[in-house]
Design a protein around this motif. Sequence first.
Motif, PDB file in Angstrom:
ATOM      1  N   ALA A 232      58.257  37.073  45.075  1.00 57.05           N
ATOM      2  CA  ALA A 232      57.657  37.959  44.073  1.00 57.05           C
ATOM      3  C   ALA A 232      57.029  37.131  42.954  1.00 57.05           C
ATOM      4  O   ALA A 232      55.903  37.398  42.519  1.00 57.05           O
ATOM      5  N   LEU A 233      57.754  36.112  42.492  1.00 60.55           N
ATOM      6  CA  LEU A 233      57.210  35.238  41.451  1.00 60.55           C
ATOM      7  C   LEU A 233      55.999  34.474  41.984  1.00 60.55           C
ATOM      8  O   LEU A 233      54.980  34.362  41.303  1.00 60.55           O
ATOM      9  N   GLU A 234      56.118  33.985  43.205  1.00 58.20           N
ATOM     10  CA  GLU A 234      55.005  33.245  43.796  1.00 58.20           C
ATOM     11  C   GLU A 234      53.755  34.123  43.879  1.00 58.20           C
ATOM     12  O   GLU A 234      52.641  33.674  43.576  1.00 58.20           O
ATOM     13  N   GLU A 235      53.933  35.389  44.260  1.00 60.47           N
ATOM     14  CA  GLU A 235      52.798  36.311  44.353  1.00 60.47           C
ATOM     15  C   GLU A 235      52.175  36.552  42.983  1.00 60.47           C
ATOM     16  O   GLU A 235      50.947  36.553  42.839  1.00 60.47           O
ATOM     17  N   ARG A 236      53.016  36.735  41.970  1.00 66.10           N
ATOM     18  CA  ARG A 236      52.491  36.947  40.617  1.00 66.10           C
ATOM     19  C   ARG A 236      51.728  35.721  40.131  1.00 66.10           C
ATOM     20  O   ARG A 236      50.679  35.837  39.479  1.00 66.10           O
ATOM     21  N   LEU A 237      52.239  34.531  40.440  1.00 64.26           N
ATOM     22  CA  LEU A 237      51.562  33.298  40.044  1.00 64.26           C
ATOM     23  C   LEU A 237      50.192  33.195  40.719  1.00 64.26           C
ATOM     24  O   LEU A 237      49.191  32.850  40.070  1.00 64.26           O
ATOM     25  N   VAL A 238      50.137  33.501  41.996  1.00 63.25           N
ATOM     26  CA  VAL A 238      48.866  33.446  42.732  1.00 63.25           C
ATOM     27  C   VAL A 238      47.860  34.432  42.132  1.00 63.25           C
ATOM     28  O   VAL A 238      46.674  34.122  41.979  1.00 63.25           O
ATOM     29  N   ILE A 239      48.333  35.619  41.763  1.00 63.55           N
ATOM     30  CA  ILE A 239      47.449  36.632  41.170  1.00 63.55           C
ATOM     31  C   ILE A 239      46.892  36.132  39.836  1.00 63.55           C
ATOM     32  O   ILE A 239      45.698  36.259  39.552  1.00 63.55           O
ATOM     33  N   VAL A 240      47.756  35.562  39.007  1.00 65.32           N
ATOM     34  CA  VAL A 240      47.302  35.043  37.706  1.00 65.32           C
ATOM     35  C   VAL A 240      46.302  33.913  37.907  1.00 65.32           C
ATOM     36  O   VAL A 240      45.271  33.844  37.222  1.00 65.32           O
ATOM     37  N   GLN A 241      46.575  33.028  38.847  1.00 61.08           N
ATOM     38  CA  GLN A 241      45.641  31.931  39.110  1.00 61.08           C
ATOM     39  C   GLN A 241      44.286  32.461  39.576  1.00 61.08           C
ATOM     40  O   GLN A 241      43.232  31.940  39.196  1.00 61.08           O
ATOM     41  N   ALA A 242      44.319  33.519  40.377  1.00 61.01           N
ATOM     42  CA  ALA A 242      43.066  34.127  40.838  1.00 61.01           C
ATOM     43  C   ALA A 242      42.305  34.761  39.676  1.00 61.01           C
ATOM     44  O   ALA A 242      41.074  34.681  39.595  1.00 61.01           O
ATOM     45  N   ARG A 243      43.043  35.392  38.761  1.00 59.94           N
ATOM     46  CA  ARG A 243      42.408  35.994  37.581  1.00 59.94           C
ATOM     47  C   ARG A 243      41.804  34.915  36.681  1.00 59.94           C
ATOM     48  O   ARG A 243      40.721  35.109  36.111  1.00 59.94           O
ATOM     49  N   ILE A 244      42.484  33.801  36.552  1.00 58.57           N
ATOM     50  CA  ILE A 244      41.934  32.676  35.786  1.00 58.57           C
ATOM     51  C   ILE A 244      40.638  32.200  36.439  1.00 58.57           C
ATOM     52  O   ILE A 244      39.623  31.977  35.763  1.00 58.57           O
ATOM     53  N   GLY A 245      40.653  32.076  37.755  1.00 59.73           N
ATOM     54  CA  GLY A 245      39.465  31.637  38.466  1.00 59.73           C
ATOM     55  C   GLY A 245      38.306  32.605  38.305  1.00 59.73           C
ATOM     56  O   GLY A 245      37.154  32.176  38.104  1.00 59.73           O
ATOM     57  N   ALA A 246      38.601  33.911  38.355  1.00 56.89           N
ATOM     58  CA  ALA A 246      37.546  34.912  38.211  1.00 56.89           C
ATOM     59  C   ALA A 246      36.958  34.893  36.805  1.00 56.89           C
ATOM     60  O   ALA A 246      35.733  35.010  36.620  1.00 56.89           O
ATOM     61  N   ALA A 247      37.821  34.744  35.793  1.00 58.52           N
ATOM     62  CA  ALA A 247      37.337  34.693  34.405  1.00 58.52           C
ATOM     63  C   ALA A 247      36.488  33.446  34.181  1.00 58.52           C
ATOM     64  O   ALA A 247      35.467  33.486  33.493  1.00 58.52           O
ATOM     65  N   ALA A 248      36.910  32.333  34.769  1.00 56.61           N
ATOM     66  CA  ALA A 248      36.144  31.093  34.646  1.00 56.61           C
ATOM     67  C   ALA A 248      34.775  31.254  35.311  1.00 56.61           C
ATOM     68  O   ALA A 248      33.749  30.851  34.745  1.00 56.61           O
ATOM     69  N   TYR A 249      34.760  31.846  36.478  1.00 57.85           N
ATOM     70  CA  TYR A 249      33.494  32.052  37.201  1.00 57.85           C
ATOM     71  C   TYR A 249      32.548  32.923  36.380  1.00 57.85           C
ATOM     72  O   TYR A 249      31.351  32.635  36.257  1.00 57.85           O
ATOM     73  N   LYS A 250      33.102  33.990  35.795  1.00 56.66           N
ATOM     74  CA  LYS A 250      32.295  34.892  34.976  1.00 56.66           C
ATOM     75  C   LYS A 250      31.662  34.154  33.805  1.00 56.66           C
ATOM     76  O   LYS A 250      30.534  34.452  33.395  1.00 56.66           O
ATOM     77  N   ALA A 251      32.397  33.180  33.274  1.00 53.32           N
ATOM     78  CA  ALA A 251      31.913  32.430  32.112  1.00 53.32           C
ATOM     79  C   ALA A 251      31.095  31.201  32.508  1.00 53.32           C
ATOM     80  O   ALA A 251      30.652  30.447  31.640  1.00 53.32           O
ATOM     81  N   GLY A 252      30.925  30.994  33.799  1.00 55.43           N
ATOM     82  CA  GLY A 252      30.189  29.818  34.249  1.00 55.43           C
ATOM     83  C   GLY A 252      30.947  28.522  34.052  1.00 55.43           C
ATOM     84  O   GLY A 252      30.353  27.462  33.829  1.00 55.43           O
ATOM     85  N   ARG A 253      32.275  28.617  34.130  1.00 52.26           N
ATOM     86  CA  ARG A 253      33.117  27.448  33.918  1.00 52.26           C
ATOM     87  C   ARG A 253      33.853  27.061  35.198  1.00 52.26           C
ATOM     88  O   ARG A 253      34.028  27.884  36.093  1.00 52.26           O
ATOM     89  N   ASP A 254      34.317  25.833  35.243  1.00 49.81           N
ATOM     90  CA  ASP A 254      35.121  25.346  36.361  1.00 49.81           C
ATOM     91  C   ASP A 254      36.579  25.735  36.107  1.00 49.81           C
ATOM     92  O   ASP A 254      37.155  25.371  35.082  1.00 49.81           O
TER      93      ASP A 254
END
Length: 229
Positions: A6-28
């Motif tokens: 459950a924790l691992e799944e939540r961590l993966v979701i947060v990492q994906a959200r970080i990646g999506a926000a970075a992409y939206k901002a044109g960041r790595d």
Amino acid sequence: MAIDYALEERLVIVQARIGAAAYKAGRDASSIRLVLASKTQPSEAIRAAWEAGARDFGENYVQEAIAKRAELADLTDIRWHLIGHLQTNKAKTAAGAFELIHSVDSVRLAEALARAQPSPRVHALIEVNLGAEASKTGVAPEKVAAILDAAREKIEVDGLMTIPPPTRSAEGARPYFARMRELRDRLATQSGYALSELSMGMTDDFEVAIEEGATMVRIGRAVFGERIA
């Protein structure tokens, strides 16, 4: 140790959200460090997050962090951050215990850290109280330059940290994050410091913080789950 799926799944979701926000901002996305806010979490939960791939953990209290460091000493690549207020009388203990101290808010504290560990220099961020909230620690924006001047050749100031005032939505925090980025940019130009780190954004607003330039987000609840009273 059994994997906490459950924790691992939540961590993966947060990492994906970080990646999506970075992409939206044109960041790595790799330029943004996830620091898990582990205050009050038992060592077992931190170990489970480490097993799931997390490496950076932020503690609020020096003594609590020291105890957890001892319990998790076998995790040699774990990185500890102090994200809570640091009292000057705890500077000696804190100086060698954390990779980064996010909460320097006075010349006196910067000097105490320098005395405690002259070499290698302590790495720190200056905590800025953008909303002039009496309930929060941090220095007023117009006083940051004085700390930068006083800290030169004493500690390594890597950037700035802030916690914006409570807002009804994540978008409400955007003006504060934007002000923080602008303050960092101005001070970097004036002072000669790189100030490459911006520690801002938590569970409720980290995506907006990333869009506005955060390089570190401090997230607890979204990964560890709701805190049990």
